[in-house]
Enzyme design. Structure first.
Site, PDB file in Angstrom:
ATOM      1  N   ARG A   1      -3.239   9.904   6.698  1.00 35.36           N
ATOM      2  CA  ARG A   1      -3.317   8.505   7.115  1.00 35.36           C
ATOM      3  C   ARG A   1      -2.809   7.581   6.013  1.00 35.36           C
ATOM      4  O   ARG A   1      -3.150   7.756   4.839  1.00 35.36           O
ATOM      5  CB  ARG A   1      -4.775   8.135   7.454  1.00 35.36           C
ATOM      6  CG  ARG A   1      -4.942   6.667   7.833  1.00 35.36           C
ATOM      7  CD  ARG A   1      -6.376   6.379   8.246  1.00 35.36           C
ATOM      8  NE  ARG A   1      -7.327   6.527   7.155  1.00 35.36           N
ATOM      9  CZ  ARG A   1      -7.555   5.621   6.202  1.00 35.36           C
ATOM     10  NH1 ARG A   1      -6.848   4.501   6.188  1.00 35.36           N
ATOM     11  NH2 ARG A   1      -8.456   5.839   5.270  1.00 35.36           N
TER      12      ARG A   1
ATOM     13  N   LEU B   1     -15.803   4.903  -3.331  1.00 37.26           N
ATOM     14  CA  LEU B   1     -14.401   4.543  -3.179  1.00 37.26           C
ATOM     15  C   LEU B   1     -13.931   3.540  -4.230  1.00 37.26           C
ATOM     16  O   LEU B   1     -14.571   2.524  -4.467  1.00 37.26           O
ATOM     17  CB  LEU B   1     -14.171   3.952  -1.783  1.00 37.26           C
ATOM     18  CG  LEU B   1     -12.735   3.557  -1.450  1.00 37.26           C
ATOM     19  CD1 LEU B   1     -11.839   4.791  -1.415  1.00 37.26           C
ATOM     20  CD2 LEU B   1     -12.693   2.832  -0.112  1.00 37.26           C
TER      21      LEU B   1
ATOM     22  N   ARG C   1      -1.358   9.144   0.126  1.00 37.47           N
ATOM     23  CA  ARG C   1      -2.633   9.580  -0.424  1.00 37.47           C
ATOM     24  C   ARG C   1      -2.695  11.086  -0.654  1.00 37.47           C
ATOM     25  O   ARG C   1      -3.314  11.543  -1.626  1.00 37.47           O
ATOM     26  CB  ARG C   1      -3.765   9.138   0.499  1.00 37.47           C
ATOM     27  CG  ARG C   1      -4.010   7.643   0.451  1.00 37.47           C
ATOM     28  CD  ARG C   1      -5.097   7.219   1.413  1.00 37.47           C
ATOM     29  NE  ARG C   1      -5.408   5.797   1.234  1.00 37.47           N
ATOM     30  CZ  ARG C   1      -6.325   5.157   1.936  1.00 37.47           C
ATOM     31  NH1 ARG C   1      -7.015   5.782   2.881  1.00 37.47           N
ATOM     32  NH2 ARG C   1      -6.556   3.877   1.711  1.00 37.47           N
TER      33      ARG C   1
ATOM     34  N   GLN D   1      -8.532  13.979   4.830  1.00 41.49           N
ATOM     35  CA  GLN D   1      -7.919  13.225   3.734  1.00 41.49           C
ATOM     36  C   GLN D   1      -8.886  13.086   2.567  1.00 41.49           C
ATOM     37  O   GLN D   1     -10.030  12.650   2.735  1.00 41.49           O
ATOM     38  CB  GLN D   1      -7.528  11.828   4.212  1.00 41.49           C
ATOM     39  CG  GLN D   1      -6.848  10.994   3.143  1.00 41.49           C
ATOM     40  CD  GLN D   1      -6.305   9.696   3.709  1.00 41.49           C
ATOM     41  OE1 GLN D   1      -7.051   8.741   3.878  1.00 41.49           O
ATOM     42  NE2 GLN D   1      -5.016   9.666   4.008  1.00 41.49           N
TER      43      GLN D   1
ATOM     44  N   HIS E   1     -12.671  11.677   2.266  1.00 39.97           N
ATOM     45  CA  HIS E   1     -12.615  10.284   2.708  1.00 39.97           C
ATOM     46  C   HIS E   1     -12.476  10.091   4.210  1.00 39.97           C
ATOM     47  O   HIS E   1     -13.179   9.271   4.795  1.00 39.97           O
ATOM     48  CB  HIS E   1     -11.432   9.609   1.996  1.00 39.97           C
ATOM     49  CG  HIS E   1     -11.243   8.167   2.309  1.00 39.97           C
ATOM     50  ND1 HIS E   1     -12.237   7.219   2.110  1.00 39.97           N
ATOM     51  CD2 HIS E   1     -10.169   7.483   2.808  1.00 39.97           C
ATOM     52  CE1 HIS E   1     -11.782   6.019   2.464  1.00 39.97           C
ATOM     53  NE2 HIS E   1     -10.543   6.159   2.906  1.00 39.97           N
TER      54      HIS E   1
ATOM     55  N   GLU F   1      -7.526   1.606  -2.713  1.00 41.03           N
ATOM     56  CA  GLU F   1      -6.090   1.691  -2.955  1.00 41.03           C
ATOM     57  C   GLU F   1      -5.513   0.335  -3.346  1.00 41.03           C
ATOM     58  O   GLU F   1      -4.438   0.257  -3.937  1.00 41.03           O
ATOM     59  CB  GLU F   1      -5.393   2.219  -1.696  1.00 41.03           C
ATOM     60  CG  GLU F   1      -3.942   2.551  -1.889  1.00 41.03           C
ATOM     61  CD  GLU F   1      -3.370   3.320  -0.703  1.00 41.03           C
ATOM     62  OE1 GLU F   1      -2.162   3.159  -0.447  1.00 41.03           O
ATOM     63  OE2 GLU F   1      -4.121   4.055  -0.050  1.00 41.03           O
TER      64      GLU F   1
ATOM     65  N   HIS G   1      -9.333  10.955  -0.551  1.00 46.51           N
ATOM     66  CA  HIS G   1      -8.824   9.741  -1.186  1.00 46.51           C
ATOM     67  C   HIS G   1      -8.597  10.043  -2.662  1.00 46.51           C
ATOM     68  O   HIS G   1      -9.442  10.662  -3.314  1.00 46.51           O
ATOM     69  CB  HIS G   1      -9.833   8.601  -1.028  1.00 46.51           C
ATOM     70  CG  HIS G   1      -9.252   7.250  -1.302  1.00 46.51           C
ATOM     71  ND1 HIS G   1      -8.927   6.833  -2.581  1.00 46.51           N
ATOM     72  CD2 HIS G   1      -8.932   6.216  -0.472  1.00 46.51           C
ATOM     73  CE1 HIS G   1      -8.435   5.602  -2.521  1.00 46.51           C
ATOM     74  NE2 HIS G   1      -8.422   5.215  -1.260  1.00 46.51           N
TER      75      HIS G   1
ATOM     76  N   PHE H   1       0.857  -1.186   0.000  1.00 46.71           N
ATOM     77  CA  PHE H   1       0.000   0.000   0.000  1.00 46.71           C
ATOM     78  C   PHE H   1       0.892   1.236   0.000  1.00 46.71           C
ATOM     79  O   PHE H   1       2.081   1.172   0.343  1.00 46.71           O
ATOM     80  CB  PHE H   1      -0.922  -0.001   1.227  1.00 46.71           C
ATOM     81  CG  PHE H   1      -2.356  -0.380   0.927  1.00 46.71           C
ATOM     82  CD1 PHE H   1      -2.657  -1.369   0.023  1.00 46.71           C
ATOM     83  CD2 PHE H   1      -3.403   0.264   1.568  1.00 46.71           C
ATOM     84  CE1 PHE H   1      -3.970  -1.739  -0.248  1.00 46.71           C
ATOM     85  CE2 PHE H   1      -4.722  -0.080   1.317  1.00 46.71           C
ATOM     86  CZ  PHE H   1      -5.015  -1.077   0.401  1.00 46.71           C
TER      87      PHE H   1
END
Length: 554
Positions: free
Chosen positions: A389, A257, A291, A241, A355, A260, A243, A128
């Site tokens: 995050r 969404l 991100r 955040q 997000h 990721e 996304h 990730f």
């Protein structure tokens, strides 16, 4: 049992429910907290939705970060989390997260969660963004759903009393200033007073205040607003955040969404010219950058005219084997087929979407807030993720701090103070005032979401933020109208949305630097590295607000 005012003999609430621990919120953090608290006494779990059907955990697709391999290490996970968070994280909370995540994952496995495994029957892990090793454990791209179903099965084995579809209106305090429970409304508009020795807020996030969001309809910032009104201190609320990859179309699916995991499995980001544009923004990590970086890169491509006609960019997995897409990204495949796009043969169109709120209630490692007898865990708590995050840390957060919140709330002593009945009567008077209101909460909600999207989004500046704050204050002052008791919860929700939006804007105005998810395009980019920033947390409460100053070694 019914509570009466001794002077007027007027009924104040329709039902009183007592418990040692009250947990508000039924996502991953709330259910984990209830499971743990049930070891110490009676527990009530109050859910705005039906437990397991609302909130973000069940929607989470990517995975759960935990160090399980010899090549990886707790220290590297810690460093990745702090670096990804632009060193705004609370180091003590990060230490707890990375050290306890592996055991919380094992809890889930012991309780029956089925994760993807390797050929040698070890839990599989994928890469990730912002992480030096593949440490994100997954169940296809249904990881959150698998975790949530496992938790609900475990919850059923406890004596937890579950209240579904109740809207918690506000926290209740006792004569000593400690939180002593909450007041809530059920679907019929009946008033419930929950009384408890300790209360755990696990209400999730609030990015539904933005026009385009990944959050479920329940993600309206209720916990932030209720805690603020109760006197709790919140930190870093400006850190929202976005996304990088939300669906662009059809219109009613905007922001949905696109996990990721798509990039973790090898998906490529391409602009309308079919250029792999991340080489301009992070040539080393490319699509697996953090991100905040990827979201700004996509937004910049679109703003500078290199986006698609629909205002996005392409996310392409057509170079991957079809079997890999079908087995590791089944939800994405199904979702886009419903939109008429076969991602095995053509790229997705994506753009940033609101997000996750990294800020929230200031907590200790024991999940204590600044108000006695009030605990917090999950997205409503701040400090764990800093200014940005890492994907995969949120599900780990729900389990690590959900367990801790439940444990320390469960160990709380019995409450000695009495609930302030005068306060309850005043609260019910406020609810009655909604019947005399003048504007639909839906109209206020619509204006608020557009205001936040247009003036407090990925790129910010003082004039836009000032405009947003003025608009939000005006909206908050509107007298919301409830046509019936069934509309009162919506009025309460919109009130909370306005409060949460105000907290975000106020904190954004306080931070005079570009850091993580917070970018001021009216300020020159900071000359210091994030680790050497002279600024710490922003903070806001009923009694004070500001930004911490800190000494930084030369």
């Amino acid at each position: 049992m019914v509570l009466y005012n001794a002077l007027t003999n007027k009924m104040l609430v329709d039902e009183i429910v007592d418990a040692h621990v009250l947990v508000i919120g039924s996502g991953g953090a709330g259910v984990r907290a209830a499971i743990e608290a049930s070891r110490y006494g009676s527990v009530v779990l109050a859910s705005k939705t039906i437990a397991g059907k609302g909130g973000c955990t069940t929607m989470a697709e990517g995975g759960f970060n935990a160090v399980l391999r010899d090549l990886d290490s707790i220290e590297v996970h810690r460093e990745d989390t702090l670096s990804g968070g632009a060193y705004l994280n609370d180091p003590a909370l990060v230490d707890v997260l990375v050290r306890e995540a592996p055991e919380r994952l094992r809890d889930l496995v012991r309780w029956g969660a089925v994760f993807d495994v390797t050929d040698d029957r070890q839990v599989a892990q994928r890469p990730f963004g912002g992480q030096r090793f593949p440490r994100t454990c997954y169940a296809g791209d249904r990881t959150g759903h698998e975790i949530m179903m496992t938790l609900l099965d475990r919850l059923d084995a406890t004596d937890t009393q579950l209240y579904n579809e109740v809207t918690v209106v506000d926290l209740v305090k006792d004569e000593n200033g400690a939180v002593a429970g909450a007041i809530a409304l059920d679907r019929e508009g009946e008033v419930i007073l929950f009384r408890s020795d300790a209360t755990v807020l696990a209400t999730g996030g609030g990015t539904q205040i933005y026009d385009i969001s990944t959050n479920s309809a329940a993600g309206t910032g209720d916990g932030f607003a209720m805690a603020y009104r109760a006197g709790a201190e919140l930190i870093d609320m400006e850190m929202v955040q976005f996304h990088p990859t939300g669906a662009v179309y059809p219109y009613d699916a905007r922001g949905r969404l696109v996990t990721e995991a798509v990039r973790g499995e090898g998906g490529l980001l391409l602009n309308a010219r079919r250029e792999r544009f991340m080489k301009r923004y992070d040539p080393d990590r490319m699509e697996l950058s953090t991100r905040d970086v990827v979201a700004r890169a996509i937004a910049t491509e679109v703003l500078e005219g290199r986006g698609t006609k629909r205002g996005g960019v392409y996310l392409d997995v057509t170079h991957l084997p079809a079997e890999r897409i079908e087995t590791r990204l089944p939800v994405m495949l199904e979702q886009f087929l419903a939109f008429g796009v076969d991602i095995r043969k053509e790229p997705m169109e994506v753009a940033p979407t609101a997000h996750h709120i990294m800020g929230g209630l200031r907590i200790t490692p024991e999940c204590r807030t600044t108000v006695p007898a009030l605990f917090a865990c999950g997205e409503v708590a701040g400090g764990v993720h800093g200014a940005n995050r890492l994907g995969g840390n949120a599900l780990a957060d729900t389990q690590v701090f959900g367990k801790r919140a439940g444990e320390f709330a469960g160990k709380s002593p019995e409450r000695s103070g009495r609930v302030d009945e005068a306060w309850i009567e005043a609260e019910l008077g406020m609810l009655d005032d909604f019947f005399e209101g003048a504007i639909s909460p839906a109209a206020v909600r619509k204006d608020l979401k557009l205001t936040m999207w247009n003036h407090a989004g990925i790129f910010r500046n003082s004039p836009d933020l000032a405009t947003a704050l003025t608009s939000v204050k005006r909206l908050a002052d509107r007298r919301l109208f409830a046509a019936s008791t069934a509309n009162i919860p919506e009025c309460c929700t919109v009130r909370n949305m306005c409060t949460t939006a105000s907290l975000i804007i106020r904190c954004a105005l306080l931070r005079p630097e570009n850091r993580g998810a917070h970018v001021r395009n009216d300020k020159e980019t900071s000359t210091w590295e994030p680790a050497k920033s002279p600024f710490g947390h922003t903070y806001v409460s009923l009694s004070r607000e500001g930004i911490e100053q800190r000494e930084v070694a030369a």
